[in-house]
Design an enzyme around this catalytic site. Structure first.
Site, short mmCIF file in Angstrom:
data_model
loop_
_atom_site.label_atom_id
_atom_site.label_comp_id
_atom_site.label_asym_id
_atom_site.label_seq_id
_atom_site.Cartn_x
_atom_site.Cartn_y
_atom_site.Cartn_z
N HIS A 59 8.06 -11.06 17.73
CA HIS A 59 9.34 -11.12 18.44
C HIS A 59 10.41 -11.85 17.63
O HIS A 59 11.43 -12.25 18.18
CB HIS A 59 9.16 -11.81 19.80
CG HIS A 59 8.12 -11.19 20.66
ND1 HIS A 59 8.15 -9.86 21.02
CD2 HIS A 59 7.00 -11.72 21.23
CE1 HIS A 59 7.10 -9.59 21.78
NE2 HIS A 59 6.37 -10.70 21.91
N HIS A 221 6.69 -5.66 24.20
CA HIS A 221 5.37 -5.52 23.58
C HIS A 221 5.01 -4.06 23.34
O HIS A 221 3.85 -3.71 23.20
CB HIS A 221 4.29 -6.18 24.46
CG HIS A 221 4.52 -7.63 24.69
ND1 HIS A 221 5.14 -8.10 25.82
CD2 HIS A 221 4.24 -8.71 23.92
CE1 HIS A 221 5.23 -9.42 25.75
NE2 HIS A 221 4.69 -9.82 24.61
N ASP A 403 30.72 19.56 -1.76
CA ASP A 403 31.93 19.56 -0.95
C ASP A 403 33.21 19.40 -1.75
O ASP A 403 34.26 19.13 -1.18
CB ASP A 403 31.85 18.45 0.10
CG ASP A 403 31.91 17.06 -0.52
OD1 ASP A 403 31.72 16.93 -1.75
OD2 ASP A 403 32.15 16.09 0.23
N SER A 447 37.56 11.76 -4.75
CA SER A 447 38.68 12.53 -5.29
C SER A 447 40.00 12.05 -4.70
O SER A 447 41.00 11.90 -5.41
CB SER A 447 38.48 14.02 -5.00
OG SER A 447 37.34 14.52 -5.65
N GLY A 486 38.18 3.87 -11.84
CA GLY A 486 37.11 4.85 -11.70
C GLY A 486 35.97 4.64 -12.67
O GLY A 486 34.89 5.20 -12.51
N THR A 494 33.97 14.46 -15.90
CA THR A 494 34.71 14.25 -14.66
C THR A 494 36.06 14.94 -14.76
O THR A 494 36.40 15.52 -15.80
CB THR A 494 34.95 12.75 -14.40
OG1 THR A 494 35.88 12.25 -15.37
CG2 THR A 494 33.65 11.95 -14.48
N MET A 495 36.84 14.86 -13.70
CA MET A 495 38.19 15.42 -13.71
C MET A 495 39.05 14.79 -14.80
O MET A 495 40.02 15.39 -15.27
CB MET A 495 38.86 15.21 -12.34
CG MET A 495 39.20 13.76 -12.03
SD MET A 495 40.26 13.57 -10.58
CE MET A 495 39.14 13.91 -9.26
N GLY A 558 35.40 18.91 -10.46
CA GLY A 558 36.63 18.13 -10.46
C GLY A 558 37.51 18.45 -11.64
O GLY A 558 38.74 18.54 -11.52
#
Length: 575
Positions: A59, A221, A403, A447, A486, A494-495, A558
């Protein structure tokens, strides 16, 4: 199948847990030969009442976490969900008596094994001439009809520890403390709910629930509750719990009415996330205040758990000012929260956000030729990104959560909605600043943050001038901000790869006589080539950096999106 537990052995887990607590808390000591933890400053209690409690392990932080000045003197622990041994309880009573205390109060949760073992130890101690009293706490509000065994002892017991501890610290006598805490115990109630069961080390879960069910009114319990209900929202479950606890037809209800003042306790039964705990706390505050109940204090955390059970219990204690002072009294107990002695109800919970800085008037007439050209550029960028949504998502599935296209489309739709409100600013600095705010709010994800950084920084060089050299400087400033925060660099897939390649070509704008479209055309082609080249790169930043390079066979989404944005800008300026 038994559940996994991080223990050394099933038989020794309770001893190991108590030893760990004492090892890390210099205010505690173990009583040799017993599963007992005591205050290390027992000698300072001479002439005062000692408070002992305990029960089965599992407990935590109850009960050993509540040992300290202003709360418990010591705790006797049993094995997991098992009452402590009579001999250990008696040894603890003798230890505090030998330290010069004037009596001992045993605070016992209402379970048969605890009542029997603590009761037997009490009788043996009294036979030895040691003054000992015992209070049995039952605060369970689950059962609408009282059973012969009475109400189970739940998390409200911790509030009794606090009240009794404050009284003992103030020098109140043994019988008076017992009398007062018995009164307090009748003014509170607790109700639990759980999403699933728990499991004792070495054993299977104590009960099973289907995916759409929760258990209402369960104990600590792992025993089943009074009924099962369908899974619902946090607000709905809290309302159901409070309705049950305060229903006057419920024999174990808490007599809370509009105008009542309460201490509210939201207790994690062991396996609930802090996120869910906060949501439940908010729902409880809103529901109680909606009933006209004043919340004098709110305690939120893990006070009395049931191993890893993913659930909560709500405790309500009716209070007046004298009782509230006992709740607020100082304690050194490690598990008691440092709560401000301020009422929750009536407190201002928010402050007005600072106003946005006033912008300088747009230097170019809104709706003029420059503003219209800006709108055309933005519309082309939006239509381009919307057309690329599925392609970008497909590229992103190899290295991310698939996404990227959705994120860019969300930004495009937000810009389209913004353009419907009126013509955009013709001032480049103001336009970039407004786009930055819009993308930070609407685009989301990394982004959105990166574009927001880029545009915010790029706007600064354009405040004073809008010449080609100023636009080149704006690109430099945006790239610098993206790299600074970043932590990406050219070649990290990357972008930034696309934008960096374009930025290198745009350096030509700083030379006298540079041609806008010729330089921009080269910049766009370089950006597109750089985007294509990312398929041969090993990711050095972003989520893709955690993916095996063998799986990265397509260009970075990106980088592709950034190059497409630059292409859209060029096409409008060429038309």
């Amino acid at each position: 199948m038994t559940s996994k537990k991080l223990v050394n052995s099933v038989a020794g887990c309770a001893d190991d847990a108590l030893a760990g607590l004492v090892a890390c808390n210099p205010n505690l000591q173990l009583l040799q030969g017993h599963r007992v933890a005591l205050r290390s400053d027992l000698d300072s209690l001479k002439g005062r009442v000692a408070l002992l409690s305990g029960g089965g392990s599992g407990h935590e932080p109850a009960h050993a976490g509540f040992i300290g000045k202003g709360m418990l003197t010591g705790v006797i622990a049993g094995a997991v969900f098992t009452s402590p041994a009579v001999g250990s309880i008696l040894a603890a009573i003798r230890a505090v008596a030998q330290a010069g205390t004037v009596g001992t109060l045993l605070i016992v949760k209402n379970y048969t094994g605890d009542r029997l073992n603590f009761g037997l130890a009490r009788e043996q101690a009294r036979a030895e001439g040691i003054p000992v009293e015992m209070v049995v706490i039952g605060d369970d509000s689950a059962f609408t009809v009282l059973k012969k065994a009475g109400r189970r002892g739940l998390c409200g017991t911790v509030l009794i520890h606090k009240v009794a501890g404050a009284l003992a610290e103030a020098g109140v006598g043994l019988e008076e403390i017992a009398k007062q805490v018995n009164v307090v115990a009748k003014a509170m109630g607790t109700l639990g709910v759980s999403l699933s069961s728990c499991s004792v080390p070495g054993s299977k879960p104590t009960f099973e629930l289907s995916a759409d069910e929760v258990e209402l009114g369960l104990g600590i319990h792992g025993e089943a509750g009074v009924r099962r209900i369908k899974m619902a929202t946090a607000d709905e479950i809290v309302k159901l719990m409070l309705d049950h606890m305060t229903n006057t037809t419920n024999a174990s209800h808490v007599p809370v009415q509009p105008g009542s003042s309460v201490v509210m306790m939201v207790n994690n039964l062991g396996g609930l996330s802090f996120l869910e705990l906060g949501i439940i706390a908010d729902a409880t505050v809103r529901s109680l205040e909606g009933r006209g109940v004043k919340i004098a204090r709110a305690l939120v955390g893990t006070f009395m758990s049931a191993l890893e059970m993913p659930g909560i219990s709500l405790t309500l204690l009716l209070v007046d000012e004298p009782l509230l002072k006992l709740i607020d009294a100082e304690t050194t107990a490690a598990a008691w929260p440092n709560v401000a002695a301020v009422s929750i109800t009536g407190r201002k919970r928010s402050r007005v956000a600072p106003a946005e800085p006033q912008e300088a008037p747009d230097s170019t007439a809104a709706g003029g030729s420059a503003s219209k050209r800006m709108a055309l550029v933005l519309e082309r960028v939006c239509s381009t990104l919307l057309g690329l949504e599925e392609h970008l998502n497909a590229l992103d599935r190899a290295a991310g959560d698939g996404d990227c296209g959705t994120t860019h489309s969300r930004a495009a739709r937000a810009i389209q909605e913004w353009l419907k409100e009126g013509p955009p600013p013709a001032s480049p600095a103001q336009l970039l600043s407004k786009l930055s705010v819009l993308l930070l709010e609407k685009m989301g994800g990394s982004s959105g943050a990166l574009y927001g950084l880029f545009l915010t920084a790029a706007a600064q060089p354009l405040k004073a001038k809008t010449s080609l050299p100023a636009w080149s400087a704006a690109m430099d400033a945006g790239l610098e901000a993206m790299q600074k925060y970043g932590k990406a660099a050219p070649g990290d897939r990357t972008m930034l790869d696309s934008l960096w390649a374009a930025g290198q070509e745009l350096q030509a704008w700083k030379s006298p006589g540079a041609d806008l479209l010729q330089v921009l055309t080269k910049a766009v082609k370089s950006a597109e080539a750089a985007a294509e080249a990312t398929k041969n790169m090993e990711a050095g930043a972003g989520r893709a950096s955690y993916i095996s390079s063998a799986r990265l066979e397509q260009p970075d989404p990106g980088a592709v999106a950034a190059a497409a944005i630059l292409r859209a800008i060029l096409e409008v300026l060429q038309s």
